[in-house]
Design an enzyme around this catalytic site. Structure first.
Site, short mmCIF file in Angstrom:
data_model
loop_
_atom_site.label_atom_id
_atom_site.label_comp_id
_atom_site.label_asym_id
_atom_site.label_seq_id
_atom_site.Cartn_x
_atom_site.Cartn_y
_atom_site.Cartn_z
N GLU A 95 38.74 37.21 29.86
CA GLU A 95 37.92 37.40 31.14
C GLU A 95 36.52 38.03 30.77
OE1 GLU A 95 40.95 38.56 30.82
OE2 GLU A 95 42.20 37.27 32.44
N HIS B 133 48.34 42.66 40.70
CA HIS B 133 47.87 41.27 41.47
C HIS B 133 47.65 41.32 42.96
CE1 HIS B 133 49.81 39.98 37.53
NE2 HIS B 133 49.42 38.98 37.80
#
Lengths: 328, 323
Positions: free
Chosen positions: B60, B129
């Site tokens: 990322e 999440h």
């Protein structure tokens, strides 16, 4: 394997004199900056690359217009070698409106798009991910441009080193990773921070060429970088170059570097000073005379003084302008 | 007007901007054959090829950094970070680089970059999440933060984001992808910093964004049956924020509920409350009420998950309390 004599043969005397000039310019710029710092004229952090000048000089000898440079906190040398205007650099060190960042950045944040310098960086390893994007641009532009990404031994232990080298190798990006291993991350010896002996050998993990070179010799740096350039420009992807080097000063101007023995420092200063060694080399090769070197020194002394005068005479940033930029 | 899903609206914005500007490209994880983890990019690899749909390894910080590097060198990347929870891995590049470079260059250099990501609760995907981390980005000067609640807004705002000199953090909500709404065939954009009144009313102003707009609209409908008239203000962009429209609404109604899925501590909601109080204190007939997520990681169990974030009934109860 780079055949140094071939690479050197391709270098004209004029190029070698350019190298000498840049080596001296970086040295003098930083020596002046250190004096100004100690005199309280500039503040903040200032990370001299004195002792390491051969790496930016050798590397930038191989660049062309359109190539990109990604620098780090110890980046004055990269900027000067890539063609940045030392007046605007000095003005930035003074925090003046005429500086590269308009006084917003200081010593660690010079960015000069005209010369493809995508920025120095205050975050160790912070520039490494940018190389993937600049490399993608070079690839998509199809103009044969290459990105040089400079960082130190400390940054090579950061996770982004792996992320970026893997991605660049995967996408065959024209990026040259140049690790300036000056043996210390602030005070931490690379012996205590790097699990392998040679950072350059980490190239094996990404299936890309690795070069381990003497970073005090600009010809050797040029040789490795130009070979990596040929590969990159031809679509062959990235290379990793570890240039072994030594910084003659501490991490920054306030660091007396007591973690290094005087014996060690003396060894490198007496044997690996890129400015001294390259002067001697060009004299021995009769490429330049002692008088010729003196002329260069005088010219650069004047240039540095002009830069300081420019910086000191420049206006401070306008407070109103700064406040106006703040949207909400 | 035709109705399309939120994910379709986003995809249309991407296609229109990629078709009209060669400099726009996509980069991120699972965006190739897989089509994005919420299938927003389905078919785009075939349409544009791997040069403009760059499917990356899981990295990322380097995805964000690569997008920044490309933005600095002439492109207009749209980077996808699969979940806002994973932007934590890219915070150095987002906070120290994307948000700073324009400033550090003395305003000479732009970073025309969009980071698309999604967050929020409601799919049983637990604590790593389900987060709502918009306050992290809202807090950092130099970033723009967009949180669309409808397909119409998502499309118009994403087109603006791609054309903006950035950097823009574009936060979608995982519960909204399948929601349908009216989106005209013809091209349009929505400017940043323009809030929209999603429902007009006179008694209470409800400030909400993203998925909380849906819950607030339901609550307002229910409250109207009890003779309580709510005005719902959707900022659409948190940075820049259309504070004036909100303050004007509060001046009219004299009451404010700020609804936030994100947990209350250090939230956008508490900042909004402070800012409105500063600007319209004398108009307030009751203290500002914050209806926000609990200060807890999001649990997996569906009952516990529901209890962790505001539900329609919480908004209704809050409204009754301040009247």
């Amino acid at each position: 394997m780079v055949v140094l004599s071939d690479k050197e043969a391709a270098l004209s005397d004029r190029k070698k004199i350019w190298m000498l000039e840049k080596l001296i310019e970086i040295r003098k710029f930083e020596e002046k900056a250190i004096l100004l710092y100690r005199a309280g004229k500039i503040w903040g952090y200032l990370h001299p690359c004195i002792g390491q000048e051969a790496i930016p000089v050798g590397a930038c000898c191989a660049i062309k217009k359109g190539d990109y440079i990604i620098s780090n906190h110890r980046g004055h040398g990269h900027c000067i070698a890539a063609g940045a205007d030392i007046r605007k650099m000095m003005a930035e060190l003074f925090g003046k409106s005429t500086g590269y960042c308009g006084g917003r950045g200081g010593s660690m944040h010079i960015i000069d798009m005209e010369h493809g310098i995508l920025g120095q960086n205050g975050i160790v390893g912070g520039g490494i991910p940018l190389s993937v994007g600049a490399g993608l641009s070079c690839k998509m532009d199809k103009k044969g441009s290459v990105t040089l990404c400079f960082f130190g031994d400390g940054a090579s232990n950061n996770g982004v080193f792996h992320e970026a080298l893997n991605m660049s190798a995967l996408f065959k990006l024209p990026v040259i990773y140049i690790c300036e291993n000056n043996m210390y991350a602030i005070s931490m010896s690379s012996k205590d921070s790097v699990a392998c002996v040679d950072i350059g050998k980490r190239s094996c993990a990404y299936g890309i060429p690795g070069h381990i070179i003497d970073g005090s010799n600009p010809i050797e740096v040029y040789g490795a970088v130009s070979e990596a350039m040929e590969l990159a420009r031809g679509g062959g992807g990235p290379s990793l170059i570890e240039a072994k080097t030594y910084r003659f000063y501490g991490h920054h101007t306030n660091d007396p570097a007591e973690y290094r023995s005087s014996k060690e420092v003396e060894y490198y200063k007496s044997t690996k000073d890129p400015v001294v060694n390259f002067k001697r080399k060009l004299l021995e090769e009769k490429i330049i005379t002692a008088g010729g070197i003196q002329e260069i020194e005088n010219k650069l002394d004047r240039k540095i003084e002009e830069a300081v005068t420019f910086a000191m005479d420049s206006p401070e940033p306008e407070l109103d302008e700064f406040l106006k930029e703040i949207k909400e | 007007m035709r109705e399309i899903e939120y994910r379709e609206a986003i995809k249309e914005a991407i296609i229109e901007e990629m078709d009209s500007d060669r400099r726009v490209f996509l980069i991120g994880e699972e965006i190739g054959v897989y089509g994005g983890s919420f299938k927003v990019y389905r078919g785009l690899l075939d349409r544009y090829g791997p040069e403009r749909v760059i499917n990356t390894p899981i990295a990322e910080n380097t995805i964000a950094g690569a997008a920044i590097g490309a933005a600095l060198t002439g492109y207009r990347p749209v980077a996808e970070i699969m979940a806002i929870d994973f932007t934590t891995l890219a915070m150095d590049q987002i906070v120290n680089h994307a948000a700073k470079i324009h400033f550090l260059s003395g305003g000479n250099v732009n970073v025309p970059l969009v980071i698309r990501t999604q967050g929020g609760v409601g799919k049983g995907v637990a604590a790593q999440h389900s987060q709502s981390l918009e306050a992290w980005f809202y807090h950092v000067p130099g970033l723009k933060v967009v949180m669309p609640s409808t397909p119409y807004d998502a499309k118009g705002l994403l087109k603006t984001a791609i054309r903006d000199d950035g950097p823009v953090i574009f936060i979608e909500h995982k519960k909204l992808y399948s929601v349908k709404g009216g989106v005209p065939e013809e091209e349009y954009t929505i400017p940043f910093g323009k809030a929209e009144v999603k429902r007009e009313g006179n008694d209470i102003t409800i400030f909400a964004y993203s998925n909380m707009i849906i819950k607030s609209l339901e609550a307002a409908e229910e409250l109207s049956r009890h003779g309580i008239s709510c005005e719902i203000v959707d900022p659409r962009t948190l940075v820049p924020l259309d504070i004036n429209l909100l303050v004007d609404s509060v001046k009219k109604t004299g009451r404010l509920i700020v609804v936030s899925e994100a947990c209350s501590r250090g939230s956008v909601a508490s900042d909004i409350s402070a800012r409105v109080t500063e600007r319209a204190f004398e108009y307030l007939k009751a203290p500002v009420k914050i209806v926000a997520g609990l200060n807890t990681p999001i649990p997996y169990n569906s009952t516990l998950e529901r209890a962790s974030i505001p539900q329609v009934n919480d908004i209704i109860e809050a409204a009754k309390k301040i009247l």
